[in-house]
Structures are given as C-alpha cells and as structure tokens.
Design an enzyme around this catalytic site. Structure first.
Site, PDB file in Angstrom:
ATOM      1  N   ASN A   9       0.856  -1.192   0.000  1.00 12.71           N
ATOM      2  CA  ASN A   9       0.000   0.000   0.000  1.00 12.71           C
ATOM      3  C   ASN A   9       0.893   1.243   0.000  1.00 12.71           C
ATOM      4  OD1 ASN A   9      -1.805   2.048   0.562  1.00 12.71           O
ATOM      5  ND2 ASN A   9      -2.354   1.306   2.610  1.00 12.71           N
ATOM      6  N   LYS A  11       0.032   4.257  -0.256  1.00 15.16           N
ATOM      7  CA  LYS A  11      -0.647   5.420   0.346  1.00 15.16           C
ATOM      8  C   LYS A  11      -0.475   6.664  -0.538  1.00 15.16           C
ATOM      9  CE  LYS A  11      -0.230   3.243   4.800  1.00 15.16           C
ATOM     10  NZ  LYS A  11      -0.273   3.372   6.249  1.00 15.16           N
ATOM     11  N   HIS A  96      -9.606   0.787   4.897  1.00 19.52           N
ATOM     12  CA  HIS A  96      -8.349   1.045   5.593  1.00 19.52           C
ATOM     13  C   HIS A  96      -8.630   1.977   6.779  1.00 19.52           C
ATOM     14  CE1 HIS A  96      -4.363   2.479   6.540  1.00 19.52           C
ATOM     15  NE2 HIS A  96      -3.908   1.405   5.915  1.00 19.52           N
ATOM     16  N   GLU A  98      -7.136   4.440   7.946  1.00 20.83           N
ATOM     17  CA  GLU A  98      -6.975   5.885   7.692  1.00 20.83           C
ATOM     18  C   GLU A  98      -8.232   6.450   7.047  1.00 20.83           C
ATOM     19  OE1 GLU A  98      -3.236   5.477   5.630  1.00 20.83           O
ATOM     20  OE2 GLU A  98      -2.308   4.918   7.537  1.00 20.83           O
ATOM     21  N   GLU A 168      -5.453  -5.211  10.602  1.00 16.65           N
ATOM     22  CA  GLU A 168      -4.471  -4.151  10.808  1.00 16.65           C
ATOM     23  C   GLU A 168      -4.769  -3.423  12.114  1.00 16.65           C
ATOM     24  OE1 GLU A 168      -2.473  -2.850   6.911  1.00 16.65           O
ATOM     25  OE2 GLU A 168      -4.280  -1.655   7.138  1.00 16.65           O
ATOM     26  N   GLY A 174       2.194   2.265  10.800  1.00 17.47           N
ATOM     27  CA  GLY A 174       3.111   3.395  10.655  1.00 17.47           C
ATOM     28  C   GLY A 174       3.798   3.802  11.947  1.00 17.47           C
ATOM     29  N   SER A 213       3.253  -2.120  10.378  1.00 13.74           N
ATOM     30  CA  SER A 213       4.713  -2.120  10.571  1.00 13.74           C
ATOM     31  C   SER A 213       5.367  -3.460  10.195  1.00 13.74           C
ATOM     32  CB  SER A 213       5.067  -1.717  12.003  1.00 13.74           C
ATOM     33  OG  SER A 213       4.597  -0.402  12.272  1.00 13.74           O
TER      34      SER A 213
END
Ligand code: PGA
Length: 251
Positions: A9, A11, A96, A98, A168, A174, A213
């Site tokens: 991904n 991003k 996702h 985010e 996730e 991150g 991560s």
C-alpha cells in the site's frame, strides 16, 4: 490450499520519477514466477502508469479506495469499480483505518464498497482492526466482529469466496510497533472462526493478511503463524529491496 498474498500500500506517496524507479526496481528484484501472489496499490492518478510499467511481470495492481456507487454520475472526486477494472486493477483496498478515521468510511459503507468491487470483478481487501484504546479496554475481538458483521450483512456466500481480509491493528500502522506473532495469530484465528460459522470451506480458503509495521525483519515470524496468509505492507513497500524481501518471506 490458500496461497499467500503480499500487498504493498503506497498510500499518498511518490511522484512520477520515484514511482518509475520503484517499478523498475521491483521488476529487477522480484522473481519472474514467485510462489506467492504480489500486488501494489499506487495513488490513483499513477495506477495506469504502474499497470503499464508492470506489464508482463507477476505483480498485480490495485487501488486504495473505490466509490460505493454502482453507476457513473455526479460523484465529484470519486472513482468507480468499473473505472478501476478498465484501468487494469485486479484488487482494491476497502476500509483502511486511515479512511475510516479521516474520511468517514463507516462499517456499512466499507461493506458497500466491497460489494461494488465484487460486482465488477475486483477482489476487495477488507481491512479491520482495533485502536490502542480498544485493545487496552479489552474490546479488540468485539470491534473486529462488529466490523465484519456489516460485511456479512451485505455480501453473499459466493461473494465471500472472492475477498481477502486484512487485520491491521490501528496502533501498529506506521508506528514501528508490530503486533507480536501470537497477538496477531489470536485475532486471525478469531476472524477465521467467524467465517467458519457462515461456511467452513469458505473459512478454510479465506486469505487473512496481517498489516501494521511489517518489514523484512519481522515478516518471517508473522507469516509462519497458522492463520496469517501474507501481509498488507505500508511504509516498507516503498522500498523495493525491503518489499521483495517481505515477498520472499511469504513464499
Ligand atoms: P505500515 O502500514 O506498514 O506503514 O505500518 C500498513 C498499512 O497501513 O496498510
């Protein structure tokens, strides 16, 4: 038997020059016939370019998001599943964290996005995961079950044969803080058991990726867990060397 999948991904990262370099390096480093499925998810404006660049390689291309609406129309800023297929995508990430946190993607909308993707022949990677506060208060499994309940409400049993789930944990994305293999395995086994309640063979064939991560140094022990079938990789997927090492760990 489930085949592992490693998904990168990207991003909202990169530009024409850096993406061209990344594509060239991936082509040079990844085996011509990997024993694992590999896909990358560029920012939407670069998808066509990456599809061209990776033509003839075993790496598939996907999108990071899709509109939940079925038809063309007045949806400014949105991209439909049909358009993604037309541009050469095979996969799409939906839900996702985010997008859930910053762009209002509710459990219900995520399920609708998955439905639209499937209707056009795209394979959705449906992301679920708990925040740090939810893990701390002991509600991790409850949160995951609620996120998946919305998916069960909208997708048919047949639809669910063509999905991928990504676990996730939000606190691991991150942050450099990876879930331990046993923390991840616990949730992956729970997710598979939820699907098994619907349909046993479906649950056995379902690919469940871990994300948060993932890097070359921890991929091997994560992918060795019984219910982890590959990874959804963010930061490390922007480095071709690191990403190809993660793909090797999934073989
Ligand atoms: P990360 O991101 O690997 O940079 O933690 C994972 C993701 O957001 O999919």
């Amino acid at each position: 038997m489930r085949s592992n999948l490693v998904a990168g991904n990207w991003k909202m990262c990169g530009d024409n020059a850096s993406i061209e370099k990344l594509v060239a390096n991936l082509k040079a480093l990844l085996p011509a016939e990997p024993a694992v499925d590999i896909a990358v998810f560029p920012p939407s404006v670069y998808i066509a370019r990456v599809v061209d660049g990776l033509a003839g390689s075993p790496v598939a291309v996907g999108a990071q998001n899709v509109c939940e609406q079925p038809n063309d129309g007045a949806y400014t800023g949105e991209v439909s599943a049909a358009m993604l297929v037309d541009t050469g995508c095979r996969y799409v990430i939906v839900g996702h964290s985010e997008r859930r946190a910053m762009y209002g993607d509710s459990n219900e909308r995520v399920a609708q996005k998955a439905k639209q993707a499937l209707a056009q022949g795209l394979m959705p990677i449906i992301c679920v995961g708990e925040t740090e506060a939810q893990r701390d208060d002991g509600s991790t499994l409850e949160v995951i079950a609620e996120q998946l309940q919305a998916v069960f409400a909208v997708l048919s049993a047949e639809d669910m044969c063509s999905i991928v789930v990504a676990y996730e944990p939000v606190w691991a994305i991150g942050t450099g803080k990876t879930a331990t293999p046993s923390q991840a395995q616990e949730v992956h086994a729970f997710i598979r058991a939820l699907f098994a309640k619907k349909d046993e063979p479906l649950a056995k064939g379902l690919r469940i990726l871990y994300g948060g991560s993932v890097k070359a140094a921890n991929a091997g022990e994560l992918f060795a867990q019984a219910d982890i079938d590959g990874g959804l990789v963010g930061g490390a997927s922007l480095d071709a060397q690191e990403f190809s090492a993660i793909c090797r760990a999934a073989e």
